[in-house]
Design a protein around this motif. Structure first.
Motif, short mmCIF file in Angstrom:
data_model
loop_
_atom_site.label_atom_id
_atom_site.label_comp_id
_atom_site.label_asym_id
_atom_site.label_seq_id
_atom_site.Cartn_x
_atom_site.Cartn_y
_atom_site.Cartn_z
N ARG A 9 0.85 -1.20 0.00
CA ARG A 9 0.00 0.00 0.00
C ARG A 9 0.88 1.25 0.00
O ARG A 9 0.64 2.21 -0.73
N ALA A 10 1.94 1.22 0.80
CA ALA A 10 2.84 2.38 0.89
C ALA A 10 3.54 2.65 -0.44
O ALA A 10 3.82 3.80 -0.79
N ALA A 11 3.81 1.59 -1.19
CA ALA A 11 4.53 1.75 -2.47
C ALA A 11 3.69 2.51 -3.49
O ALA A 11 4.23 3.18 -4.38
N ILE A 12 2.37 2.43 -3.37
CA ILE A 12 1.49 3.12 -4.32
C ILE A 12 1.76 4.63 -4.30
O ILE A 12 1.68 5.30 -5.32
N GLU A 13 2.13 5.14 -3.13
CA GLU A 13 2.44 6.58 -3.00
C GLU A 13 3.63 6.97 -3.89
O GLU A 13 3.81 8.14 -4.20
N HIS A 14 4.45 6.01 -4.26
CA HIS A 14 5.65 6.29 -5.06
C HIS A 14 5.41 6.12 -6.56
O HIS A 14 6.34 6.23 -7.36
N VAL A 15 4.18 5.82 -6.93
CA VAL A 15 3.87 5.61 -8.36
C VAL A 15 3.37 6.92 -8.95
O VAL A 15 2.30 7.41 -8.57
#
Ligand code: 5RP
Length: 219
Positions: A12-18
């Motif tokens: 979920r946190a990785a989505i912020e980096h997309v």
């Protein structure tokens, strides 16, 4: 939190980096699968994905995300993938799922590699997890002998063929004190397609799932 909950939290946190409107590089494995599921929720905000394995490509397509050929993509802002082991310097062992070569290729193209992992993957020294090496089948015995000379104990991953039609040797008992050096030594063994040692192109960001929350480590 369970290990699966930690994997979900980092996904979920990785989505912020997309970035919006980009093509996303997508890894392989159970943590990457959680990321694919999250990506499905924002599929209208991305232009598609490049997958590091047939399995990930299938999962992306099932969610209605377009999967592009890497050869047709000139810019890949971000690649998100898991790891079997990772150090604080963001060197990794990957390939537990056998997709190491394609993972290495997609990672090489990506501008930013974001590793998503639960806290069990963080180590001081790489090598407790057997190092996967993808090998051309006819070179299997030769490469195994060379790996023994380097102090490892290679074991053939029985019944497994990579997406590229090759075999995997899992090398046990390596204490990897100099990952960069070992990676280039392994690359020079004839018959080795790629090793699961990601030191030269390590991660740029680690999103680490821990009980106290998702921690961010950078190179
Ligand atoms: C697959 C990989 C995976 O990233 C690695 O094995 C971690 O998998 P998981 O997220 O299931 O623990 O390198 O080739």
């Amino acid at each position: 939190m369970t290990q699966d909950e930690l994997k979900q939290a980092v996904a979920r946190a990785a989505i912020e980096h997309v970035p919006i409107g980009c093509i996303v590089g997508v890894g392989t494995g159970s943590t990457a699968n959680y990321f694919i599921d999250e990506l499905g929720k924002i599929k209208h905000k991305i232009d598609g994905a490049v997958a590091s394995s047939d399995a990930s490509a299938q999962r992306l397509k099932k969610l209605g995300i377009e999967v592009l050929e890497l050869n047709n993509v000139s810019d890949l802002p971000v690649y998100v993938d898991g790891a079997d082991e990772i150090t604080r310097h963001l060197s990794m062992i990957k390939g537990g799922g056998g997709a190491l070569t394609r993972e290495k290729i997609v990672a090489a193209v990506a501008r930013k590699f974001i590793c998503i992992a639960d806290q069990s993957k963080l180590v001081d020294v790489l090598g407790r997890f057997p190092l996967p090496i993808e090998v051309i089948p006819m070179a299997r015995s030769y490469v195994a002998r060379e790996l023994v000379k380097l102090g490892g104990q290679p074991a053939l991953r029985v019944g497994f063929t990579t997406d590229n039609g090759n075999v995997i040797l899992d090398v046990h008992n390596l204490q990897i004190m100099k990952p960069l050096e070992l990676e280039s030594t392994l690359n020079q063994i004839t018959g080795v397609v790629a090793s699961g040692l990601f030191a030269r192109r390590g991660a740029d960001v680690l999103l680490l799932g821990a009980d106290k929350g998702v921690q961010t480590l950078t190179r």
